[in-house]
Write an enzyme that holds these catalytic residues in place. Structure first.
Site, short mmCIF file in Angstrom:
data_model
loop_
_atom_site.label_atom_id
_atom_site.label_comp_id
_atom_site.label_asym_id
_atom_site.label_seq_id
_atom_site.Cartn_x
_atom_site.Cartn_y
_atom_site.Cartn_z
N THR A 40 0.95 -1.05 0.14
CA THR A 40 -0.06 -0.14 0.08
C THR A 40 0.82 1.26 0.11
OG1 THR A 40 -1.70 -1.28 1.22
CG2 THR A 40 -2.03 1.27 1.25
N PRO A 73 0.53 5.77 -0.22
CA PRO A 73 -0.50 6.98 0.10
C PRO A 73 -1.62 7.11 -1.14
CG PRO A 73 1.89 7.56 0.51
CD PRO A 73 1.92 6.26 -0.07
N GLY A 74 -1.01 7.05 -2.28
CA GLY A 74 -2.07 7.16 -3.34
C GLY A 74 -2.99 6.21 -3.67
N GLY A 134 -5.07 2.02 -2.00
CA GLY A 134 -4.99 0.96 -1.09
C GLY A 134 -5.30 -0.43 -1.63
N THR A 188 2.54 -3.89 7.95
CA THR A 188 2.59 -4.60 9.26
C THR A 188 3.80 -5.24 9.77
OG1 THR A 188 0.27 -5.22 8.77
CG2 THR A 188 1.27 -6.47 10.51
N GLU A 203 -4.75 -6.90 3.04
CA GLU A 203 -4.82 -8.02 1.83
C GLU A 203 -6.12 -8.17 0.90
OE1 GLU A 203 -2.42 -10.40 1.81
OE2 GLU A 203 -1.77 -8.91 2.92
N GLY A 204 -6.79 -6.78 0.55
CA GLY A 204 -7.98 -6.64 -0.19
C GLY A 204 -9.11 -6.39 0.35
#
Length: 406
Positions: free
Chosen positions: A139, A141-142, A144, A171, A383-384
């Site tokens: 991920t 900043p631009g 997700g 994580t 994870e989506g």
């Protein structure tokens, strides 16, 4: 055919994981929820024990143990029905997360980055990184959940790649020995140029710039990492360095087929914890589930508990199916996303629902139920997200590409 009983060879592993959850995780669960970013020192001895368990299990041919993320899909289907690393991982992790999700994520050498390494690393890379604690950095900043939108770059320079970019919500990003970083080797070629690189802790140009404060899983550190002209050996690239425009980035996305059942197993574990605790409290209050009587005569509270149990069972079976398919060399992209979508949603609904069933008893900090409700939310996000999983399932069912169905 899938046998719904826990394989006999995994039962000691499952029992050990339950003992860890009950006797190690739960007693310190509140301590590290209240002290975010403090390292759980109680896990150091446990990590050494788990390393020994994993090595022993591997020697017997079962797989790589029950650590979160130590997962590898077989390259081809073996003779007969196999129950290997995938199955042992989800079974063990369900039990660990019955104790505490954040502490499960904090176990050294059991990170999601280890799943990526186990899935696609060659023998030489496995020898170098197999026993390191590896985080996963995707991920930015631009973006997700749209993994194809990676903006971090990796430019080849001799025997190295030079990485530039920023990763967020990593994580174990501060504690891990290495980070598996997704980066593009050629932005003009789109998603096909996205590759993953193992960047070891202490590499010049790799800086942890902050730790995030979160709603839940506070025992797990979540870091933002900046890469500034970070030189990484070319030998640290996972998978083929070649860019195949026709294949796209299906190879690197295969990692998700391995990690999504892992996250689903975590959701199954925390949901079961909430159901078990709610049932125990209700029984003490004189509301006991009567599975022998007619459901139409059940009270509203009993009926709701039955619905939660059914929802949990569906999530559990989908998770086991995705893991079983991977162990038997069957493509499981659709099933992995189905398991992740169902389990993530079910865990959110069940944990929050159990808090609601018990009212003030479930809402206060005297009970772990309110913590489990907070912890469960991330399992429907990382994870989506739920929406991404549904989109992937739709593409598989309709045989559509990502360009055809957005």
């Amino acid at each position: 055919m899938i046998n719904l009983e826990v394989p006999k060879k995994f039962r000691p592993l499952v029992n050990q994981a339950r003992q860890v959850a009950e006797n190690v995780f739960r007693p310190v669960s509140r301590k590290y929820d209240a002290n975010e970013h403090a390292y759980p020192v109680e896990l150091d001895m446990l990590a050494a024990i788990m390393d020994g368990m994993n090595d022993a299990v591997a020697e017997t041919g079962v797989g790589e143990g029950a650590g979160a993320g130590k997962l590898k899909q077989d390259a081809k289907k073996s003779d007969g029905i196999q129950n290997g690393t995938n199955m042992s991982t989800v079974l063990g992790l369900q039990e660990l997360c019955w104790g505490d999700v954040g502490l499960s994520l904090t176990l050294p050498r059991q990170g999601l980055g280890n799943a990526a390494i186990a899935a696609v690393a060659n023998d030489e890379q496995l020898a170098r990184f197999g026993h390191k604690w590896a985080a996963m950095a995707i991920t930015e900043p631009g973006f997700g959940s749209d993994s194809a939108a990676v903006r971090t770059t990796a430019v080849k320079d001799g025997d190295h790649y030079v990485l530039n970019g920023e990763k967020i919500f990593v994580t174990s990003g501060e504690r891990a020995d290495a980070v598996v970083v997704w980066a593009s080797v050629d932005r003009t070629l789109g998603r096909a140029a996205i590759k993953s690189f193992v960047v070891e802790k202490g590499t010049p140009g790799m800086d942890v710039v902050r730790l995030e404060k979160k709603l839940g899983i506070k025992a797990s550190d979540t870091a933002a990492i900046v890469f500034s002209d970070c030189r990484v050996p070319a030998a640290n690239l996972l998978g083929s360095p070649e860019v195949n425009v026709e294949k796209g980035f299906a190879g690197v996305m295969q990692t998700f087929d391995n990690t999504r059942p892992v996250v689903a197993a975590m959701a199954v574990g925390v949901a079961k914890a909430a159901i078990d605790r709610a049932r125990d409290i209700l029984q003490k209050m004189g509301v006991a589930a009567d599975y022998q009587g007619s459901f139409k005569n059940a009270s509203q509270i009993e009926a709701q508990l039955y619905r939660y149990e059914a929802d949990w069972e569906a999530a559990r079976l989908l998770t086991l199916k995705a893991a079983w398919m991977a162990d038997n060399g069957l493509p499981n992209s659709k099933e992995a996303s189905m398991a992740k979508a169902k389990a993530g949603r079910a865990a959110n609904a069940i944990t929050l629902g159990c808090v609601e069933l018990l009212g003030s008893l479930g809402y206060g900090e005297d009970e772990l139920l309110e913590k489990w409700a907070r912890d469960s939310k991330i399992l429907d996000i990382f994870e989506g997200t739920q929406q991404i999983q549904q989109l992937i399932v739709a593409r598989r069912l309709l045989n559509k590409t990502s360009a055809e169905l957005k």
